[in-house]
Design a protein around this motif. Structure first.
Motif, PDB file in Angstrom:
ATOM      1  N   TRP A  92       0.860  -1.193   0.000  1.00  0.00           N
ATOM      2  CA  TRP A  92       0.000   0.000   0.000  1.00  0.00           C
ATOM      3  C   TRP A  92       0.890   1.235   0.000  1.00  0.00           C
ATOM      4  CZ3 TRP A  92      -5.520   0.584   0.683  1.00  0.00           C
ATOM      5  CH2 TRP A  92      -6.225  -0.621   0.644  1.00  0.00           C
ATOM      6  N   LEU A  93       0.613   2.138  -0.940  1.00  0.00           N
ATOM      7  CA  LEU A  93       1.419   3.350  -1.064  1.00  0.00           C
ATOM      8  C   LEU A  93       0.517   4.579  -1.076  1.00  0.00           C
ATOM      9  CD1 LEU A  93       3.824   2.151  -3.886  1.00  0.00           C
ATOM     10  CD2 LEU A  93       4.452   2.595  -1.520  1.00  0.00           C
ATOM     11  N   PRO A  94       1.014   5.719  -0.588  1.00  0.00           N
ATOM     12  CA  PRO A  94       0.195   6.934  -0.637  1.00  0.00           C
ATOM     13  C   PRO A  94       0.033   7.396  -2.081  1.00  0.00           C
ATOM     14  CG  PRO A  94       2.401   7.431   0.180  1.00  0.00           C
ATOM     15  CD  PRO A  94       2.327   5.946   0.022  1.00  0.00           C
ATOM     16  N   ARG A  95      -1.195   7.567  -2.465  1.00  0.00           N
ATOM     17  CA  ARG A  95      -1.467   8.038  -3.832  1.00  0.00           C
ATOM     18  C   ARG A  95      -2.439   9.199  -3.713  1.00  0.00           C
ATOM     19  NH1 ARG A  95       2.763   6.372  -5.152  1.00  0.00           N
ATOM     20  NH2 ARG A  95       3.171   4.449  -6.280  1.00  0.00           N
ATOM     21  N   GLY A  96      -1.880  10.399  -3.581  1.00  0.00           N
ATOM     22  CA  GLY A  96      -2.732  11.569  -3.393  1.00  0.00           C
ATOM     23  C   GLY A  96      -3.300  11.590  -2.001  1.00  0.00           C
TER      24      GLY A  96
ATOM     25  N   TRP B  45      -4.330   6.051   0.372  1.00  0.00           N
ATOM     26  CA  TRP B  45      -3.344   5.012   0.061  1.00  0.00           C
ATOM     27  C   TRP B  45      -4.000   3.965  -0.826  1.00  0.00           C
ATOM     28  CZ3 TRP B  45       1.444   3.999   3.190  1.00  0.00           C
ATOM     29  CH2 TRP B  45       1.823   5.120   3.943  1.00  0.00           C
TER      30      TRP B  45
END
Lengths: 349, 626
Positions: B465-469, B472
């Motif tokens: 899971w990555l921060p996207r805007g 996440w």
């Protein structure tokens, strides 16, 4: 053998000269008195917030300097770093404020325990620490019990009083005998009188207030919506808004750094694409909407000596981050390895 | 090259480990035991380890996490004492192991993993660890291995009652009462248990100025549960059996040091399984149906999942040299999560073949294809072999090897969480090769068995899971190579009425990140976080007549807290000692009392950073069976 004796004389002489030199009443420079301090918020699960120190002269970087000096982890997420006289106040949004010697980073005291919930910022006035705290979350993840906590000793101790604020308090600014509190959820400035320690009034603000700035003798409040940023000029006597500059920028964040001549750099975030927009607060114009682009931008700073922009990249909160140093042409000059989730800078030139 | 090696390196049948019945024996044995398919039958080339029943006794009412951490070479990421504990096998992540209860998968379909801190010892009769990639045998999740928990009922035992109590430091009180009755046709067993702990141990609070000693706050645990097992021998060659398990765990969530959080978590787990087995001289036909209902409430956020399972397989003994198992499994999953609702149908077809060309040479081939919501999961084959290349009346030397593919389908949360869930995620995939050597020496008075496994695994499409805007989102982004070594040893020396026994294991794990996730990511070549390079464990036990004394120790190497491999949590070693005595009052009334001191050196340690763990603590056990 002769050479050795000559060397011995030389050594004795140099020691003598050194000792004479040292007899001057000159305080030794604290290890972290000069240089760049990188505030690393830290990743949530390991709570590994700390501060990195970068030496501008040697290019040497030291990570986790709080832990290194105090032999224990900071153990929190660093939300803010406040400077007052010889102290730094490291504000952890995980529930504490640590007071340290700003030159050596030695811990001097703290505010911690059950009294604090989600501290966001602090300010020192009247020999007291005023701590902005969101208060606990409720079931719907809002914070209806936000407050300013007052501690009657600048080196920490117990909270002597809590003053309810109109909503989540963020940055604080001292003016006259008052503290202005940027309350984000309610989009208000609360005015707290120092001494009587009560909220005297609240002023509604267009946009979510982020931070206070001083520019050309004026007091400004930077606020934002999803499509614009605002710079509200605040009357220094009654704190009303006397003038507002609005600049249309999509997806602005609260990360802003003031540059030269009324210019500023602001991080905008569209999904995973991040940009630095260069704007002029004075003229209300965008100078370059895509001054510098990348991803994971999490903090920004401006160094007035070399006129470089420092951009913090959180690396998707996967391990430590990177500071990208950018020149006035928007070109990368160098990269500095930071700690986890770098979010801000203190330039000690 | 590996295939060529595989063709040559093969090994022996696992008769020393085989405590479950062989298919040839089933017609005779089904009358005295409730049948469950032998776990190791189609797993030639890989290692299974059954947890010692004495360990299960000594850990009565404690968590399976504690048992595995203290008595095995596996490492569990424990978020405090009695708190969330996830297992990492062979350097993989928490969701990369499958957990079964009486043959039904119990990993949460929304989280994709099991919390080993809410599986109480006493809630099952047997626990078996399957080391290594076993997706072809078990389906999704079994990338690093699998854990099997089984109930074991018997027939013809009459009335049986058991009471087990444990009291200990920090307000611990574990209580279990069991009653069973069985005759030749019918078997019933009922168990109820309650495990509680105030968990208010002292620790040094590193997050506070001066690191003062404090008592842990907000970490109390209360767990209650009930289990019912029933079985019937229907006619001469049919058996029906069922197990039902209700488990409820209410916990205050131990906050990380420096936090004033007062979180609460309530877990409700209901599991039921019904098995029908029909035995013929050459085949066993099984129909299994099960239901798994999980509810997890964290503060006011409620997440519920339901799984309804139906499977059937036929295990044929075609000849002495050829055995085959063919089956299918259907799983209907319903998720009612705090942020979304989802349903899913999973269908799996599987085929296992054992080929035993000679008494010293055995092969297993397993194939599996899963379809979930109309999408094909990766086709999963595996091949393994065992070869006993030396055998005399005292010593046996054998080698085994396997090559296997495994997978993990994205969890419901990965695909549907609002916001951020990514419906386009692909399954995580792995390819694993392993080779091992077993030596057994037994001259009646001295027994020693040692085993070494070496593995090499590659995992791709690892979900992060990555921060996207503003939120996440998960992506198939990481690629990892896992290499390692497992060593197991058991030694027993017998002198008249005295027996000295040692069990030990050592795991060396390299979990190397092979790629970077962004331009400024520096994790390539680094070890995955919270994956110790080393873990060693040993248990020395001295038994004299009815008295037993043991000393148990384990050591966990440093664990990095991030992928940057800069900060780490210090290595730690824990020593426990214990003494127990068995008593027989009259022929059918047996009792045992035990006393244990855990962490006898009062070591101040953390498994995960800033999660306090208890110092020296005491346990007293009392067991009575009649």
């Amino acid at each position: 053998m002769k050479n050795l004796r000559f060397f011995g004389h030389l050594l004795a002489l140099s020691l003598f000269i050194y000792s004479c030199d040292g007899s001057k009443v000159e305080r030794p420079l604290g290890e972290y008195e000069k240089g760049l301090l990188i505030i690393n918020e830290g990743n949530f699960t390991p709570r590994d917030g700390d501060v990195s120190h970068y030496n501008f002269n040697t290019g040497e970087i030291q990570q986790n300097i709080f832990e290194k000096v105090n032999n224990r982890p900071f153990a929190g997420l660093v939300q803010d770093l406040i400077e007052y006289e010889d102290y730094f106040y490291l504000v952890a949004n995980t529930g504490k404020v640590e007071i340290i010697n700003k030159n050596t980073f030695e811990s001097l005291g703290s505010v911690e325990g059950e009294e604090l919930n989600i501290p966001r910022s602090a300010i020192i006035a009247d020999n007291k620490i005023y701590i902005a705290d969101w208060g606990p979350y409720n079931a719907s993840f809002s914070n209806p019990e936000s407050f300013i906590a007052i501690v009657s000793n600048v080196t920490g101790g117990v909270v002597s009083k809590k003053i309810e604020t109109s909503s989540r308090p963020e940055k604080l600014h001292r003016i006259n005998n008052d503290i202005l509190i940027a309350c984000t959820a309610a989009r208000k400035i609360d005015v707290l009188g120092i001494g009587d320690d009560a909220i005297s009034k609240s002023i509604e603000i267009p946009g979510t207030p982020a931070e206070f700035l001083e520019l050309d003798g004026k007091l400004l409040l930077f606020s934002r919506t999803s499509s614009s940023v605002f710079f509200h000029e605040i009357d220094k006597n009654d704190y009303s808004i006397v003038n507002t500059t609005e600049i249309n920028i999509p997806n602005p964040t609260s990360n802003l750094a003031s540059g030269e001549n009324g210019e500023a750099y602001i991080i905008t975030r569209d999904g995973s694409n991040n940009s630095i927009s260069k704007i002029s607060i004075t003229t209300g114009q965008i100078i370059n909407a895509n001054f510098f682009e990348g991803s994971g931008f999490y903090g920004i700073g401006y160094d007035k000596i070399d006129k470089y922009i420092y951009v913090a990249d959180n690396n998707g909160f996967q391990g430590s981050g990177t500071v990208i140093v950018v020149n006035q042409n928007g070109e990368e000059v160098k990269k500095i390895t930071s700690g986890a989730a770098p979010s801000g800078f203190v330039f000690k030139r | 090259m590996l295939l060529i090696t595989l063709l040559f390196i093969v090994s022996f049948s696992k008769e020393t480990n085989q405590t479950v019945l062989n298919s040839q024996d089933t017609v005779e044995l089904k009358l005295v035991e409730v049948y469950s398919a032998p776990l190791d039958k189609y797993s030639f080339g890989q290692s299974l380890q059954k947890i010692d029943s004495r360990d299960l006794n000594e850990f009565q009412g404690q968590t399976l996490a504690d048992l595995l951490q203290q008595r095995s070479g596996l490492f569990l990421r424990q978020y405090g004492a009695g708190m969330l504990a996830s297992l990492t096998m062979r350097g993989t992540s928490a969701g990369h192991n499958a957990v079964f209860w009486n043959g039904i998968p119990i990993n949460s379909p929304s989280l994709g993993q099991a919390d080993f801190s809410i599986l109480p010892v006493g809630g099952f009769d047997e626990a078996t660890i399957h080391y290594g990639s076993s997706g072809a045998l078990y389906g999704t999740d079994a990338i690093g291995g699998a854990i099997h928990l089984n109930n074991k009922s018997t027939f013809n035992k009459g009335h049986q009652t058991r009471v087990a109590s444990t009291v200990g430091s920090f307000g611990r009180w574990n209580q279990l009462v069991e009653y069973g009755y069985s005759n030749g046709f019918y078997s019933s067993r009922s168990r109820v248990y309650r495990n509680t702990s105030k968990n208010n141990f002292k620790f040094r609070n590193l997050a506070r100025a001066g690191s003062p000693e404090e008592r842990q706050n907000n970490a109390a645990i209360e767990q209650i549960g009930a289990i019912q097992d029933l079985a019937w021998n229907i006619g001469a060659n049919q058996q029906l059996s069922t197990s039902i398990w209700w488990n409820q765990t209410d916990r205050q969530i131990q906050p990380v040091m420096g936090s004033n959080d007062k979180d609460r978590q309530e877990d409700r787990n209901f599991r039921a399984v019904l098995d029908y087995n029909k035995f013929t001289t050459s085949a066993i036909w099984n129909i299994k149906t099960g239901v798994v209902l999980d509810q997890l409430q964290f503060n006011n956020s409620i997440n519920k999942t339901s799984q309804f399972l139906l499977s059937s397989d036929i295990d044929w003994t075609i000849s002495e040299k050829l055995k085959s198992k063919s089956g299918l499994r259907f799983n209907h999953v319903i998720g009612n999560l705090s942020s979304y609702e989802a349903t899913e149908d999973r269908l799996e077809l599987y085929q296992s073949i054992n080929f035993l060309p000679s008494p010293s040479l055995s092969f297993s081939v397993n194939l599996r294809q899963m379809i979930f919501n109309g999408d094909f999961a990766p086709f999963t084959p595996s091949i393994g072999s065992e070869w006993t290349f030396f055998k005399n009346n005292k010593s046996t030397l054998s080698t085994h090897s396997s090559l296997s593919k495994s997978f993990k389908i994205p969890t419901l949360n990965d695909r549907f969480w609002v916001p951020g869930g990514n419906p386009d995620l692909e399954s995580e995939e792995s390819i694993s090769a392993e080779i091992g050597l077993i030596h057994v020496f037994d001259n009646k008075r001295f027994f020693i068995s040692s085993q070494i496994n070496i593995y090499n695994m590659w995992v791709d499409n690892w979900i992060i899971w990555l921060p996207r805007g503003n939120f996440w989102s998960p992506e198939n982004i990481r690629e990892v190579r896992n290499q390692g070594l497992e060593y197991f040893i058991t030694a027993k020396k017998t002198f008249n009425l005295t027996q000295l026994e040692f069990n030990g294991s050592y795991n060396w794990t390299l979990a190397t990140i092979l790629n970077t996730i962004s331009e400024n990511d520096r994790s390539e070549g680094n070890q995955l976080p919270y994956t110790p390079f080393h873990k060693a464990q040993g248990n020395l036990r001295l038994t004299h007549k009815t008295n037993t004394a043991f000393i148990n120790g384990y050591w966990v190497g440093e664990r990095y807290i991030n992928t940057d491999n800069i900060s780490s949590v210090a290595a730690y070693g824990i020593l426990d000692i214990g003494f127990s005595k068995s008593l027989t009052f009259i022929s059918k009334v047996k009792a045992s009392v035990g006393f244990q001191v855990n962490n006898i050196t009062n070591n101040d340690y953390q498994v995960l950073r800033l999660r306090a763990m208890p110092g020296r603590n005491y346990l007293i056990n009392f067991n009575l069976s009649l």
